[in-house]
Write a protein that holds these residues in place. Sequence first.
Motif, PDB file in Angstrom:
ATOM      1  N   ALA A 118      26.248  31.853 -57.336  1.00  0.00           N
ATOM      2  CA  ALA A 118      26.220  33.056 -56.499  1.00  0.00           C
ATOM      3  C   ALA A 118      25.496  34.200 -57.212  1.00  0.00           C
ATOM      4  O   ALA A 118      24.759  34.974 -56.578  1.00  0.00           O
ATOM      5  CB  ALA A 118      27.641  33.476 -56.135  1.00  0.00           C
ATOM      6  N   THR A 119      25.668  34.296 -58.515  1.00  0.00           N
ATOM      7  CA  THR A 119      24.999  35.341 -59.290  1.00  0.00           C
ATOM      8  C   THR A 119      23.492  35.148 -59.275  1.00  0.00           C
ATOM      9  O   THR A 119      22.734  36.090 -59.050  1.00  0.00           O
ATOM     10  CB  THR A 119      25.527  35.343 -60.737  1.00  0.00           C
ATOM     11  N   VAL A 120      23.051  33.916 -59.489  1.00  0.00           N
ATOM     12  CA  VAL A 120      21.616  33.628 -59.479  1.00  0.00           C
ATOM     13  C   VAL A 120      21.043  33.857 -58.080  1.00  0.00           C
ATOM     14  O   VAL A 120      19.970  34.437 -57.925  1.00  0.00           O
ATOM     15  CB  VAL A 120      21.337  32.195 -59.977  1.00  0.00           C
ATOM     16  N   ARG A 121      21.778  33.440 -57.077  1.00  0.00           N
ATOM     17  CA  ARG A 121      21.312  33.658 -55.696  1.00  0.00           C
ATOM     18  C   ARG A 121      21.125  35.147 -55.427  1.00  0.00           C
ATOM     19  O   ARG A 121      20.142  35.570 -54.823  1.00  0.00           O
ATOM     20  CB  ARG A 121      22.301  33.052 -54.703  1.00  0.00           C
ATOM     21  N   SER A 122      22.057  35.962 -55.883  1.00  0.00           N
ATOM     22  CA  SER A 122      21.974  37.407 -55.694  1.00  0.00           C
ATOM     23  C   SER A 122      20.721  37.988 -56.358  1.00  0.00           C
ATOM     24  O   SER A 122      20.030  38.832 -55.774  1.00  0.00           O
ATOM     25  CB  SER A 122      23.227  38.072 -56.250  1.00  0.00           C
ATOM     26  N   SER A 143      21.282  28.537 -71.067  1.00  0.00           N
ATOM     27  CA  SER A 143      21.794  27.179 -70.864  1.00  0.00           C
ATOM     28  C   SER A 143      22.400  27.004 -69.466  1.00  0.00           C
ATOM     29  O   SER A 143      22.292  25.933 -68.864  1.00  0.00           O
ATOM     30  CB  SER A 143      22.823  26.821 -71.942  1.00  0.00           C
ATOM     31  N   THR A 144      23.006  28.052 -68.931  1.00  0.00           N
ATOM     32  CA  THR A 144      23.564  27.983 -67.574  1.00  0.00           C
ATOM     33  C   THR A 144      22.444  27.894 -66.548  1.00  0.00           C
ATOM     34  O   THR A 144      22.526  27.113 -65.593  1.00  0.00           O
ATOM     35  CB  THR A 144      24.456  29.208 -67.289  1.00  0.00           C
ATOM     36  N   ILE A 145      21.392  28.677 -66.726  1.00  0.00           N
ATOM     37  CA  ILE A 145      20.241  28.629 -65.822  1.00  0.00           C
ATOM     38  C   ILE A 145      19.613  27.241 -65.856  1.00  0.00           C
ATOM     39  O   ILE A 145      19.315  26.653 -64.809  1.00  0.00           O
ATOM     40  CB  ILE A 145      19.195  29.701 -66.195  1.00  0.00           C
ATOM     41  N   GLU A 146      19.435  26.696 -67.044  1.00  0.00           N
ATOM     42  CA  GLU A 146      18.857  25.358 -67.181  1.00  0.00           C
ATOM     43  C   GLU A 146      19.746  24.304 -66.531  1.00  0.00           C
ATOM     44  O   GLU A 146      19.254  23.366 -65.906  1.00  0.00           O
ATOM     45  CB  GLU A 146      18.598  25.044 -68.646  1.00  0.00           C
ATOM     46  N   ALA A 147      21.061  24.453 -66.632  1.00  0.00           N
ATOM     47  CA  ALA A 147      21.990  23.515 -65.994  1.00  0.00           C
ATOM     48  C   ALA A 147      21.877  23.600 -64.472  1.00  0.00           C
ATOM     49  O   ALA A 147      21.916  22.577 -63.787  1.00  0.00           O
ATOM     50  CB  ALA A 147      23.422  23.795 -66.441  1.00  0.00           C
ATOM     51  N   LEU A 148      21.712  24.818 -63.942  1.00  0.00           N
ATOM     52  CA  LEU A 148      21.545  24.985 -62.499  1.00  0.00           C
ATOM     53  C   LEU A 148      20.258  24.312 -62.018  1.00  0.00           C
ATOM     54  O   LEU A 148      20.213  23.769 -60.923  1.00  0.00           O
ATOM     55  CB  LEU A 148      21.503  26.466 -62.126  1.00  0.00           C
ATOM     56  N   THR A 193      18.888  21.648 -63.218  1.00  0.00           N
ATOM     57  CA  THR A 193      18.971  20.187 -63.256  1.00  0.00           C
ATOM     58  C   THR A 193      20.005  19.625 -62.296  1.00  0.00           C
ATOM     59  O   THR A 193      19.817  18.536 -61.764  1.00  0.00           O
ATOM     60  CB  THR A 193      19.268  19.679 -64.683  1.00  0.00           C
ATOM     61  N   ASP A 194      21.109  20.367 -62.042  1.00  0.00           N
ATOM     62  CA  ASP A 194      22.149  19.836 -61.158  1.00  0.00           C
ATOM     63  C   ASP A 194      22.969  20.966 -60.550  1.00  0.00           C
ATOM     64  O   ASP A 194      24.068  21.266 -61.004  1.00  0.00           O
ATOM     65  CB  ASP A 194      23.052  18.867 -61.920  1.00  0.00           C
ATOM     66  N   ALA A 195      22.439  21.598 -59.519  1.00  0.00           N
ATOM     67  CA  ALA A 195      23.125  22.717 -58.882  1.00  0.00           C
ATOM     68  C   ALA A 195      24.408  22.283 -58.178  1.00  0.00           C
ATOM     69  O   ALA A 195      25.304  23.086 -57.954  1.00  0.00           O
ATOM     70  CB  ALA A 195      22.192  23.409 -57.890  1.00  0.00           C
ATOM     71  N   ASN A 196      24.521  21.004 -57.826  1.00  0.00           N
ATOM     72  CA  ASN A 196      25.708  20.517 -57.121  1.00  0.00           C
ATOM     73  C   ASN A 196      26.964  20.560 -57.980  1.00  0.00           C
ATOM     74  O   ASN A 196      28.059  20.703 -57.456  1.00  0.00           O
ATOM     75  CB  ASN A 196      25.476  19.099 -56.596  1.00  0.00           C
ATOM     76  N   SER A 197      26.799  20.427 -59.288  1.00  0.00           N
ATOM     77  CA  SER A 197      27.972  20.458 -60.161  1.00  0.00           C
ATOM     78  C   SER A 197      28.107  21.794 -60.880  1.00  0.00           C
ATOM     79  O   SER A 197      28.887  21.932 -61.806  1.00  0.00           O
ATOM     80  CB  SER A 197      27.891  19.320 -61.196  1.00  0.00           C
ATOM     81  N   ALA A 198      27.363  22.796 -60.430  1.00  0.00           N
ATOM     82  CA  ALA A 198      27.354  24.092 -61.086  1.00  0.00           C
ATOM     83  C   ALA A 198      28.578  24.928 -60.735  1.00  0.00           C
ATOM     84  O   ALA A 198      29.204  24.738 -59.698  1.00  0.00           O
ATOM     85  CB  ALA A 198      26.096  24.852 -60.698  1.00  0.00           C
ATOM     86  N   ASP A 199      28.853  25.865 -61.609  1.00  0.00           N
ATOM     87  CA  ASP A 199      29.902  26.845 -61.387  1.00  0.00           C
ATOM     88  C   ASP A 199      29.508  27.719 -60.196  1.00  0.00           C
ATOM     89  O   ASP A 199      28.406  28.270 -60.140  1.00  0.00           O
ATOM     90  CB  ASP A 199      30.043  27.685 -62.656  1.00  0.00           C
ATOM     91  N   ALA A 200      30.383  27.823 -59.223  1.00  0.00           N
ATOM     92  CA  ALA A 200      30.088  28.563 -57.988  1.00  0.00           C
ATOM     93  C   ALA A 200      29.769  30.032 -58.268  1.00  0.00           C
ATOM     94  O   ALA A 200      28.900  30.616 -57.617  1.00  0.00           O
ATOM     95  CB  ALA A 200      31.257  28.448 -57.015  1.00  0.00           C
ATOM     96  N   LYS A 201      30.439  30.631 -59.237  1.00  0.00           N
ATOM     97  CA  LYS A 201      30.192  32.036 -59.567  1.00  0.00           C
ATOM     98  C   LYS A 201      28.785  32.204 -60.147  1.00  0.00           C
ATOM     99  O   LYS A 201      28.074  33.145 -59.794  1.00  0.00           O
ATOM    100  CB  LYS A 201      31.243  32.550 -60.546  1.00  0.00           C
ATOM    101  N   ALA A 202      28.382  31.297 -61.025  1.00  0.00           N
ATOM    102  CA  ALA A 202      27.040  31.361 -61.615  1.00  0.00           C
ATOM    103  C   ALA A 202      25.985  31.169 -60.540  1.00  0.00           C
ATOM    104  O   ALA A 202      24.970  31.869 -60.511  1.00  0.00           O
ATOM    105  CB  ALA A 202      26.891  30.304 -62.709  1.00  0.00           C
TER     106      ALA A 202
END
Length: 84
Positions: free
Chosen positions: A36-40, A18-23, A25-34
Amino acid sequence: MLGLTAETLASESKLPVSTIEALETDANSADAKALATVRSVLETRGVLFLASGGDDAGGAGVRFKHWAEDGSIRPENLNATNDD
């Protein structure tokens, strides 16, 4: 770009699907830690994130690291003179 499913990315990042799906659809309102984790995870798989700005690289975006680091020729620059 990598052909990953949300489930694969969730598994590798240890985040809920659900966090991946949220990213997605709207990465601008995403949790910064999540984010950064996906970017890594993506960087580990060879994705290079390009900053925006006035450099000659063409602005913000992504590309594969191997094009940037190993001196290879990008596909759009292939032609008869460099065809080996």
